[in-house]
Design a protein around this motif. Structure first.
Motif, PDB file in Angstrom:
ATOM      1  N   SER A   1       0.821  -1.212   0.000  1.00  0.00           N
ATOM      2  CA  SER A   1       0.000   0.000   0.000  1.00  0.00           C
ATOM      3  C   SER A   1       0.854   1.262   0.000  1.00  0.00           C
ATOM      4  O   SER A   1       0.445   2.285  -0.539  1.00  0.00           O
ATOM      5  N   GLY A   2       2.030   1.185   0.593  1.00  0.00           N
ATOM      6  CA  GLY A   2       2.936   2.334   0.632  1.00  0.00           C
ATOM      7  C   GLY A   2       3.678   2.556  -0.667  1.00  0.00           C
ATOM      8  O   GLY A   2       4.459   3.496  -0.787  1.00  0.00           O
ATOM      9  N   GLY A   3       3.467   1.695  -1.649  1.00  0.00           N
ATOM     10  CA  GLY A   3       4.115   1.854  -2.947  1.00  0.00           C
ATOM     11  C   GLY A   3       5.554   1.369  -2.954  1.00  0.00           C
ATOM     12  O   GLY A   3       6.341   1.791  -3.799  1.00  0.00           O
ATOM     13  N   HIS A   4       5.904   0.472  -2.047  1.00  0.00           N
ATOM     14  CA  HIS A   4       7.285   0.012  -1.929  1.00  0.00           C
ATOM     15  C   HIS A   4       7.545  -1.299  -2.661  1.00  0.00           C
ATOM     16  O   HIS A   4       8.644  -1.841  -2.556  1.00  0.00           O
ATOM     17  N   VAL A   5       6.548  -1.808  -3.377  1.00  0.00           N
ATOM     18  CA  VAL A   5       6.706  -3.078  -4.091  1.00  0.00           C
ATOM     19  C   VAL A   5       6.387  -2.843  -5.569  1.00  0.00           C
ATOM     20  O   VAL A   5       5.388  -2.206  -5.902  1.00  0.00           O
ATOM     21  N   ARG A   6       7.263  -3.367  -6.425  1.00  0.00           N
ATOM     22  CA  ARG A   6       7.032  -3.299  -7.875  1.00  0.00           C
ATOM     23  C   ARG A   6       6.832  -4.709  -8.413  1.00  0.00           C
ATOM     24  O   ARG A   6       7.536  -5.631  -8.018  1.00  0.00           O
ATOM     25  N   VAL A   7       5.870  -4.834  -9.306  1.00  0.00           N
ATOM     26  CA  VAL A   7       5.605  -6.108  -9.973  1.00  0.00           C
ATOM     27  C   VAL A   7       5.921  -5.907 -11.441  1.00  0.00           C
ATOM     28  O   VAL A   7       5.304  -5.065 -12.100  1.00  0.00           O
ATOM     29  N   ASN A   8       6.904  -6.644 -11.941  1.00  0.00           N
ATOM     30  CA  ASN A   8       7.360  -6.510 -13.328  1.00  0.00           C
ATOM     31  C   ASN A   8       7.702  -5.064 -13.675  1.00  0.00           C
ATOM     32  O   ASN A   8       7.387  -4.566 -14.741  1.00  0.00           O
ATOM     33  N   GLY A   9       8.318  -4.371 -12.737  1.00  0.00           N
ATOM     34  CA  GLY A   9       8.759  -2.992 -12.960  1.00  0.00           C
ATOM     35  C   GLY A   9       7.697  -1.940 -12.735  1.00  0.00           C
ATOM     36  O   GLY A   9       7.985  -0.748 -12.767  1.00  0.00           O
ATOM     37  N   GLU A  10       6.465  -2.331 -12.499  1.00  0.00           N
ATOM     38  CA  GLU A  10       5.361  -1.388 -12.299  1.00  0.00           C
ATOM     39  C   GLU A  10       5.027  -1.316 -10.811  1.00  0.00           C
ATOM     40  O   GLU A  10       4.802  -2.344 -10.178  1.00  0.00           O
ATOM     41  N   ARG A  11       4.954  -0.118 -10.282  1.00  0.00           N
ATOM     42  CA  ARG A  11       4.574   0.054  -8.874  1.00  0.00           C
ATOM     43  C   ARG A  11       3.099  -0.277  -8.706  1.00  0.00           C
ATOM     44  O   ARG A  11       2.266   0.116  -9.508  1.00  0.00           O
ATOM     45  N   THR A  12       2.804  -1.024  -7.677  1.00  0.00           N
ATOM     46  CA  THR A  12       1.415  -1.357  -7.381  1.00  0.00           C
ATOM     47  C   THR A  12       1.090  -0.909  -5.970  1.00  0.00           C
ATOM     48  O   THR A  12       1.941  -0.965  -5.087  1.00  0.00           O
ATOM     49  N   LEU A  13      -0.127  -0.426  -5.768  1.00  0.00           N
ATOM     50  CA  LEU A  13      -0.559   0.064  -4.465  1.00  0.00           C
ATOM     51  C   LEU A  13      -1.644  -0.821  -3.859  1.00  0.00           C
ATOM     52  O   LEU A  13      -2.139  -0.510  -2.782  1.00  0.00           O
ATOM     53  N   LYS A  14      -1.992  -1.908  -4.540  1.00  0.00           N
ATOM     54  CA  LYS A  14      -3.082  -2.760  -4.074  1.00  0.00           C
ATOM     55  C   LYS A  14      -2.547  -4.086  -3.551  1.00  0.00           C
ATOM     56  O   LYS A  14      -1.969  -4.868  -4.310  1.00  0.00           O
ATOM     57  N   PRO A  15      -2.755  -4.369  -2.261  1.00  0.00           N
ATOM     58  CA  PRO A  15      -2.324  -5.665  -1.724  1.00  0.00           C
ATOM     59  C   PRO A  15      -3.026  -6.848  -2.391  1.00  0.00           C
ATOM     60  O   PRO A  15      -2.494  -7.948  -2.418  1.00  0.00           O
TER      61      PRO A  15
END
Length: 125
Positions: A32-46
């Motif tokens: 939710s804090g924007g600290h995880v990227r999936v395939n280079g794209e930032r995601t905000l949804k757990p």
């Protein structure tokens, strides 16, 4: 008959199952804090769905982690089982040599003398 394993799993749940975070709540906060990227794209949804082949980039402690999801897993199992869920893509960090000692270790007599000085100094304040 057993159900077929899902082809997608919630991002926070996978991070928790792979033992990157101690609780699912901590994993969700990182996403939710924007600290995880999936395939280079930032995601905000757990609840973002991830599957085998996806590459995750996030910070864990002081280390940047880049991992490829190998499989989703059915439960949060032991560490050995969790390590089979991903492939670590980050290069290993070079190990720092331990710091050099300033001098020899003080003797017991010297430590007692230091303790006596500290006791007297603390009592003066």
């Amino acid at each position: 008959m057993g159900a077929a394993p899902p082809d997608k799993l919630r991002l926070d749940k996978w991070l928790w199952q792979a033992r990157f975070f101690k609780t699912r709540t901590l994993a969700a906060k990182q996403v939710s804090g924007g600290h995880v990227r999936v395939n280079g794209e930032r995601t905000l949804k757990p609840a973002y769905g991830v599957g085998a082949g996806d590459v995750l980039t996030f910070v864990q402690g002081r280390q940047a982690r880049v991992v490829r999801i190998v499989e989703l897993g059915a439960r949060r199992g032991p560490a050995g089982e969790a390590q089979g869920l991903y492939e670590d893509l980050a290069p290993p960090e070079p190990r720092q040599p331990p710091p050099e000692r300033a001098g020899e270790r003080p003797t017991k007599k010297a430590r007692r003398a230091l303790d006596a000085l500290r006791t007297v100094d603390e009592g003066d304040f």
